[in-house]
Design an enzyme around this catalytic site. Structure first.
Site, PDB file in Angstrom:
ATOM      1  N   THR A 160       0.728  -1.104   0.122  1.00 32.14           N
ATOM      2  CA  THR A 160       0.066  -0.063   0.031  1.00 32.14           C
ATOM      3  C   THR A 160       0.818   1.224  -0.033  1.00 32.14           C
ATOM      4  OG1 THR A 160      -1.741  -1.180   1.211  1.00 32.14           O
ATOM      5  CG2 THR A 160      -1.689   1.463   1.438  1.00 32.14           C
ATOM      6  N   SER A 187       1.348  -7.244  -1.257  1.00 37.27           N
ATOM      7  CA  SER A 187       2.052  -8.648  -0.480  1.00 37.27           C
ATOM      8  C   SER A 187       1.249  -9.550  -0.398  1.00 37.27           C
ATOM      9  CB  SER A 187       2.316  -8.009   0.888  1.00 37.27           C
ATOM     10  OG  SER A 187       1.260  -7.960   1.733  1.00 37.27           O
ATOM     11  N   THR A 193       1.424  -4.621   3.907  1.00 28.14           N
ATOM     12  CA  THR A 193       1.211  -5.097   5.490  1.00 28.14           C
ATOM     13  C   THR A 193       0.683  -6.403   5.611  1.00 28.14           C
ATOM     14  OG1 THR A 193      -0.918  -4.017   5.692  1.00 28.14           O
ATOM     15  CG2 THR A 193       0.992  -2.581   6.356  1.00 28.14           C
ATOM     16  N   ASP A 194      -0.218  -6.980   4.469  1.00 30.09           N
ATOM     17  CA  ASP A 194      -1.046  -7.974   4.569  1.00 30.09           C
ATOM     18  C   ASP A 194      -0.238  -9.218   4.841  1.00 30.09           C
ATOM     19  OD1 ASP A 194      -3.228  -6.637   4.221  1.00 30.09           O
ATOM     20  OD2 ASP A 194      -3.612  -7.262   2.203  1.00 30.09           O
TER      21      ASP A 194
HETATM   22  N1  ASP Z   1      -2.786  -5.336   0.271  1.00 30.11           N
HETATM   23  C1  ASP Z   1      -1.928  -4.406   0.674  1.00 30.11           C
HETATM   24  C2  ASP Z   1      -0.575  -5.239   0.780  1.00 30.11           C
HETATM   25  O1  ASP Z   1      -0.476  -5.994   1.657  1.00 30.11           O
HETATM   26  C3  ASP Z   1      -2.204  -3.774   2.279  1.00 30.11           C
HETATM   27  C4  ASP Z   1      -1.047  -3.007   2.696  1.00 30.11           C
HETATM   28  O2  ASP Z   1       0.125  -2.890   2.271  1.00 30.11           O
HETATM   29  O3  ASP Z   1      -1.465  -2.444   3.644  1.00 30.11           O
HETATM   30  O4  ASP Z   1       0.304  -5.154   0.093  1.00 30.11           O
END
Ligand code: ASP
Length: 342
Positions: free
Chosen positions: A12, A54, A85-86
């Site tokens: 993200t 991710s 973050t995922d």
């Molecule tokens: N879907 C995103 C990822 O994991 C979520 C994030 O980065 O907060 O790449």
């Protein structure tokens, strides 16, 4: 000034709005352009390793990141990896096993909002990470998010939207970061020898979350496709054996076939202690079954991949699984040993 390598992988933090929703696009250089003041306290070089949400990050990407750090290890004082973050908790655990005894900081960070958004946590998280990576004495793998530094083996994503997305599970937050003020409570590495890089993972690990009513035949199916299975059971850990839904014979079959079975818990805090109840006692004392104790399921899963990348021998797997790596296991850990000392 410390020399920091910023490794960008997507997430993200680097995402932009597309007609199909947010997708990573911003480069490492573009991320840095939002925090020019960082260059006042460290020299930053950049690598764009890949640009993925991710959700699409796989064990091969963990190896790729680790290899990049290995190649550049002697040229930099610290490493900051921007990441979605995922699956960041899995990647943080993976780097904790692939890179052990690092005397340099290896920091994963990301954000809940893109760095280009008018209101975002991205700039703070990136600044905090660069500050933490520039600090003397920080070593080992951490996830830095929302002002907290969490050991790579202890992180879990617990909120899908808020800025406070991560928590340190069954272990204290290692440090709090408030701009220039960093209060570090815990050191990640036990400092046993010099840095050691590992190159192999065997991703043949399945995590099965039990729910009431699940049919035990699932174990047979999983055993045909995977070499290790973590059963996320209930409470301190138990395996159903009542009536027509008896999982014990399936467990026996799996372990007899040399499959690694680990009982963990779906309860987030305090871990397993499977011998407390008959439902767990039977399972761990009748078969070659391990338990995760206070390890996170994320760390346990990746630890199995790392161990199976080196051995298939059950007794060695067991010893390595219960040997503490970067504070990943405290209960049930074998005292005074690390694998890399062998
Ligand atoms: N879907 C995103 C990822 O994991 C979520 C994030 O980065 O907060 O790449």
């Amino acid at each position: 000034m410390k020399r920091i390598l910023l490794i960008a992988t997507g997430g993200t933090i680097a995402s932009v709005q597309t007609e199909n929703g947010l997708a990573p696009a911003s480069t490492a250089e573009e991320l840095l352009s939002y925090i020019p003041e960082a260059r006042e306290f460290c020299h930053i070089s950049v690598r764009q390793l890949f640009s993925l949400d991710s959700t699409n990050v796989q064990p091969e990407h963990w190896i790729r990141i680790s290899e990049e750090i290995r190649e550049e290890y002697s040229h930099f004082d610290g490493f900051v990896i921007t990441h979605g973050t995922d699956t960041m908790a899995y990647s943080a655990a993976a780097l904790s096993y692939l890179i052990q005894n690092s005397e340099k900081p290896i920091i994963l960070t990301g954000s809940q909002k893109p760095i280009s958004a008018p209101i975002t946590d991205a700039r703070k998280n990136l600044m905090d990470s660069l500050r933490f990576a520039s600090r003397d004495g920080v070593r080992g793998v951490y996830l830095v998010f929302d002002g907290k530094a969490i050991l790579g083996t202890r992180a879990r994503k617990i909120r899908s939207k808020s800025y406070s997305a991560f928590e340190s599970i069954n272990y204290p937050v290692a440090a709090f970061i408030d701009e220039n003020r960093i209060i570090q409570y815990v050191d990640g590495e036990d400092r046993k020898g010099t840095v050691r890089f590992y190159h192999h993972l065997k991703p043949s690990v399945f995590v099965l979350k039990l729910i009431p009513g699940m049919e035990p035949e699932i174990l047979q199916y999983i055993g045909e496709r995977y070499d290790a299975i973590i059963i996320e059971s209930y409470g301190v850990g138990g395996i159903p054996f009542y009536n027509k839904r008896n999982f014990l014979s399936g467990l026996e079959n799996l372990t007899k076939r040399g499959k690694i079975v680990v009982i963990a818990t779906q309860v987030m805090l305090e871990g397993s202690d499977a011998e407390v109840y008959e439902v767990g006692y039977k399972a761990v004392n009748s078969y070659n079954v391990l338990q995760a104790y206070d390890m996170t399921v994320e760390a346990a899963a990746v630890k199995l991949m790392w161990i199976m990348g080196q051995t298939g021998d059950f007794e060695t797997v067991k010893e390595m699984f219960y040997t503490k790596v970067s504070q990943d296991i405290l209960t049930g850990a074998l005292p005074g040993k690390t694998v890399s000392e062998e």
